[in-house]
Scaffold this active site. Sequence first.
Site, short mmCIF file in Angstrom:
data_model
loop_
_atom_site.label_atom_id
_atom_site.label_comp_id
_atom_site.label_asym_id
_atom_site.label_seq_id
_atom_site.Cartn_x
_atom_site.Cartn_y
_atom_site.Cartn_z
N GLY A 46 86.67 -8.22 89.95
CA GLY A 46 86.33 -6.57 91.46
C GLY A 46 87.54 -6.20 91.98
O GLY A 46 87.97 -7.00 92.35
N CYS A 94 84.70 -13.14 97.40
CA CYS A 94 85.10 -12.24 97.38
C CYS A 94 86.95 -12.03 97.65
O CYS A 94 87.35 -12.93 98.77
CB CYS A 94 84.60 -10.91 98.80
SG CYS A 94 84.96 -9.85 99.22
N HIS A 136 78.52 -5.18 95.38
CA HIS A 136 79.06 -5.85 96.09
C HIS A 136 80.54 -4.84 96.24
O HIS A 136 81.05 -4.46 97.46
CB HIS A 136 79.64 -7.19 95.55
CG HIS A 136 81.08 -7.48 95.91
ND1 HIS A 136 80.59 -8.61 96.58
CD2 HIS A 136 81.99 -7.51 95.78
CE1 HIS A 136 81.78 -9.39 97.26
NE2 HIS A 136 82.31 -8.32 97.21
N GLU A 137 80.73 -4.19 95.12
CA GLU A 137 82.24 -3.28 95.30
C GLU A 137 81.63 -1.81 96.35
O GLU A 137 82.36 -1.40 97.06
CB GLU A 137 82.72 -2.89 93.59
CG GLU A 137 83.17 -3.77 93.20
CD GLU A 137 83.87 -4.57 94.41
OE1 GLU A 137 84.44 -4.79 94.50
OE2 GLU A 137 84.30 -5.97 93.53
N HIS A 140 81.66 -2.37 99.64
CA HIS A 140 83.30 -2.50 100.35
C HIS A 140 83.70 -0.87 100.73
O HIS A 140 83.56 -0.31 101.68
CB HIS A 140 83.98 -2.43 99.20
CG HIS A 140 84.22 -4.27 99.16
ND1 HIS A 140 84.93 -4.90 100.13
CD2 HIS A 140 84.32 -4.84 97.87
CE1 HIS A 140 84.95 -6.05 100.17
NE2 HIS A 140 84.54 -6.15 99.20
O1 K1U Z 1 85.09 -7.09 95.47
C1 K1U Z 1 85.63 -8.19 95.32
O2 K1U Z 1 86.31 -8.90 96.28
C2 K1U Z 1 86.01 -9.42 94.01
C3 K1U Z 1 85.16 -10.08 93.44
C4 K1U Z 1 83.85 -9.35 93.40
C5 K1U Z 1 82.10 -10.26 93.06
C6 K1U Z 1 82.33 -11.51 92.38
C7 K1U Z 1 81.23 -12.34 92.62
C8 K1U Z 1 79.73 -11.52 93.11
C9 K1U Z 1 80.34 -10.18 93.45
C10 K1U Z 1 81.05 -9.62 93.61
C11 K1U Z 1 85.38 -11.15 93.16
O3 K1U Z 1 86.14 -10.78 91.89
S1 K1U Z 1 85.52 -12.95 93.84
C12 K1U Z 1 85.67 -14.08 92.69
C13 K1U Z 1 85.32 -14.60 92.11
O4 K1U Z 1 84.22 -13.94 91.89
C14 K1U Z 1 86.12 -14.65 90.27
C15 K1U Z 1 87.84 -14.96 90.18
C16 K1U Z 1 88.39 -15.41 88.99
C17 K1U Z 1 87.22 -15.76 87.43
C18 K1U Z 1 85.81 -15.61 88.00
C19 K1U Z 1 85.23 -14.57 88.92
ZN ZN Z 2 84.28 -8.31 98.27
#
Ligand code: K1U
Ligand code: ZN
Length: 171
Positions: A46, A94, A136-137, A140
């Site tokens: 995300g 994140c 989560h988004e 933000h």
């Molecule tokens: O908003 C962000 O910073 C993105 C975040 C989203 C998120 C992850 C987990 C729970 C809630 C919201 C991420 O994408 S962190 C990276 C991540 O989770 C991931 C990376 C590669 C493959 C699978 C997952």
């Molecule tokens: Zn985040």
Amino acid sequence: MTIRDIVKLPDPMLRQVSKPIATVDADTRRLLDDMLGTMYDAPGIGLAAIQIGVPLRAIVIDLAKETEEKKPLFLINPEVVWSSEEQSDYEEGCLSIPDYYDMVTRPAEVKLRYRDRQGEAQELHANGILSTCIQHEIDHLNGVLFIDYLSKLKRDRVVKKFAKAQKLGKL
Ligand code: K1U
Ligand code: ZN
């Protein structure tokens, strides 16, 4: 499409409240494409526009696995209209707080209204990881980070670590 730099903690930009998008036009779609490319490149599941320094209420999400066909979801001006009493725990990460993960408790299900990439009004009922990721988004967009749900002790430790990394030019 341009891969943009991701804004990292402790940048105060992450605490801004993003503004609604008045009209979904070619500029909006260019922003969404840059966000999606940046998210795939990171990689992540995300991304909110403020994470590339744009204070507008736009989100991209794609939960497809690497081996699956891409399935991007574009959420413009999302609004949660219902959330469940039932809660669920998920270990969140994140892209603005790289390499730090911790458990967060949130409503298990949410219903939301939003505009899609064409500017059409849509509704969505989400559960599981999609529900967690959407919440989560949306946080933000309101200047809220997942570390805000942790104890002050943990949060202060994380902020201090990232402030030091930034000072040393390691971010
Ligand atoms: O908003 C962000 O910073 C993105 C975040 C989203 C998120 C992850 C987990 C729970 C809630 C919201 C991420 O994408 S962190 C990276 C991540 O989770 C991931 C990376 C590669 C493959 C699978 C997952
Ligand atoms: Zn985040």
